[in-house]
Write a protein that holds these residues in place. Structure first.
Motif, PDB file in Angstrom:
ATOM      1  N   ASN A  36       0.844  -1.184   0.000  1.00 15.63           N
ATOM      2  CA  ASN A  36       0.000   0.000   0.000  1.00 15.63           C
ATOM      3  C   ASN A  36       0.885   1.242   0.000  1.00 15.63           C
ATOM      4  O   ASN A  36       1.684   1.439   0.911  1.00 15.63           O
ATOM      5  CB  ASN A  36      -0.910  -0.018   1.235  1.00 15.63           C
ATOM      6  N   ARG A  38      -2.050   1.023  -4.887  1.00 11.59           N
ATOM      7  CA  ARG A  38      -1.893  -0.213  -4.147  1.00 11.59           C
ATOM      8  C   ARG A  38      -1.801  -1.354  -5.153  1.00 11.59           C
ATOM      9  O   ARG A  38      -2.480  -1.355  -6.166  1.00 11.59           O
ATOM     10  CB  ARG A  38      -3.130  -0.381  -3.249  1.00 11.59           C
ATOM     11  N   GLU A  80      -1.676  -5.800  -5.276  1.00 12.43           N
ATOM     12  CA  GLU A  80      -1.829  -6.981  -4.439  1.00 12.43           C
ATOM     13  C   GLU A  80      -1.990  -8.241  -5.282  1.00 12.43           C
ATOM     14  O   GLU A  80      -2.405  -8.193  -6.432  1.00 12.43           O
ATOM     15  CB  GLU A  80      -3.041  -6.837  -3.508  1.00 12.43           C
ATOM     16  N   TYR A 121     -11.288   4.867  -4.507  1.00 11.91           N
ATOM     17  CA  TYR A 121     -10.326   4.226  -5.400  1.00 11.91           C
ATOM     18  C   TYR A 121     -11.034   3.522  -6.539  1.00 11.91           C
ATOM     19  O   TYR A 121     -12.234   3.256  -6.481  1.00 11.91           O
ATOM     20  CB  TYR A 121      -9.431   3.242  -4.645  1.00 11.91           C
ATOM     21  N   SER A 139     -11.642   3.123   0.566  1.00  8.98           N
ATOM     22  CA  SER A 139     -10.805   2.598   1.653  1.00  8.98           C
ATOM     23  C   SER A 139     -11.053   3.443   2.887  1.00  8.98           C
ATOM     24  O   SER A 139     -11.108   4.676   2.810  1.00  8.98           O
ATOM     25  CB  SER A 139      -9.318   2.706   1.299  1.00  8.98           C
ATOM     26  N   ARG A 163      -7.803  -5.119   5.786  1.00 13.64           N
ATOM     27  CA  ARG A 163      -6.351  -5.182   5.602  1.00 13.64           C
ATOM     28  C   ARG A 163      -5.654  -4.959   6.935  1.00 13.64           C
ATOM     29  O   ARG A 163      -6.053  -4.098   7.708  1.00 13.64           O
ATOM     30  CB  ARG A 163      -5.888  -4.086   4.640  1.00 13.64           C
ATOM     31  N   GLU A 199      -1.940  -3.925   8.050  1.00 10.79           N
ATOM     32  CA  GLU A 199      -0.647  -3.437   7.542  1.00 10.79           C
ATOM     33  C   GLU A 199       0.436  -3.636   8.586  1.00 10.79           C
ATOM     34  O   GLU A 199       0.237  -3.432   9.768  1.00 10.79           O
ATOM     35  CB  GLU A 199      -0.771  -1.962   7.159  1.00 10.79           C
TER      36      GLU A 199
END
Length: 184
Positions: A61, A66, A68, A105, A137, A181, A183
Motif C-alpha cells: 500500500n 496499491r 496486491e 479508489y 478505503s 487489511r 498493515e
C-alpha cells in the motif's frame, strides 16, 4: 509565540499517535467476503444469484496506489447445480485523492481461473480472468487496520466447458464486498 507553541504541540501529538509508517510503503495481508451474482453465458444462460465469495490477499500500500496478489473462491447453488470457482488475480488500485481517513479508489485485476466446476458435467478451463473494482478505503487512525467497501465485476471468456460437448461458457460476475487489511 503562543500560537507557534500550540502548533508545535499539536504536530507533536499527531506524530506520537500516528503509526510510524503512515503515508509510507506498507505491506499488508487481508481477507474479503462478498455477495452478488454470476452469469454463465453459453447456449443457455444461467444466473447464479446469491453467489458468495471469499478472498485472501497480500499486497503493498502506497499513498496514491496499491498492488496486491489475491486468491478468490466463489460458491453458489441453483436448481441442483453447484457452482465452485477458484481464481488467482493480481490487482492494481489507484487512489486519486489523498484524503487522510477515507480514500475513494478504482482498480483493475488480471489473472486466471485455477479450478472449478458446475455440477458433474461442467469443468472450469484454466482461462484468463479480469476484474474491475470501484470502492472506498477506510483507514482506522493510529491502528494498522483498514477496510475497503467495493463493488466489482469479474469476467472470464470460455471459463467452463461441458465434458460431453465442446460447448464453452463465459462467466460474468458482479458483487459487493468488504475487505479488511492488516498493515505491518
Amino acid at each position: 509565540m503562543k500560537n507557534s507553541i500550540k502548533i508545535l504541540a499539536a504536530l507533536g501529538m499527531l506524530a506520537i499517535t500516528s503509526p510510524a509508517s503512515a503515508g509510507a510503503m506498507d505491506l499488508y495481508i487481508g481477507g474479503a467476503v462478498g455477495m452478488g451474482a454470476m452469469q454463465v453465458n453459453g447456449s443457455d444462460d444461467t444466473t447464479f444469484s446469491g453467489t458468495g465469495s471469499f478472498a485472501g490477499a497480500f499486497g503493498i500500500n502506497l499513498p496514491l496506489f496499491r498492488v496486491e496478489a489475491e486468491y478468490n473462491y466463489f460458491t453458489a447453488s441453483k436448481s441442483g447445480a453447484d457452482l465452485a470457482l477458484q481464481m488467482a488475480m493480481v490487482n492494481a488500485y489507484i487512489k486519486p485523492f489523498a484524503i487522510p481517513v477515507i480514500k475513494p479508489y478504482f482498480g483493475a485485476g488480471a489473472g486466471a481461473i485455477i479450478a472449478g466446476d458446475i455440477g458433474h458435467d461442467v469443468d472450469a478451463n484454466n482461462t484468463p480472468a479480469f476484474q474491475g473494482m470501484l470502492g472506498v478505503s477506510i483507514d482506522i487512525p493510529a491502528m494498522p487496520i483498514g477496510f475497503d467497501v467495493e463493488g466489482r465485476v469479474v469476467y472470464s471468456p470460455n471459463a467452463f466447458e461441458f465434458k460431453t460437448m465442446s460447448t464453452e461458457y463465459d462467466i460474468l460476475g458482479y458483487e459487493a464486498r468488504v475487505k479488511m487489511r492488516y498493515e505491518f
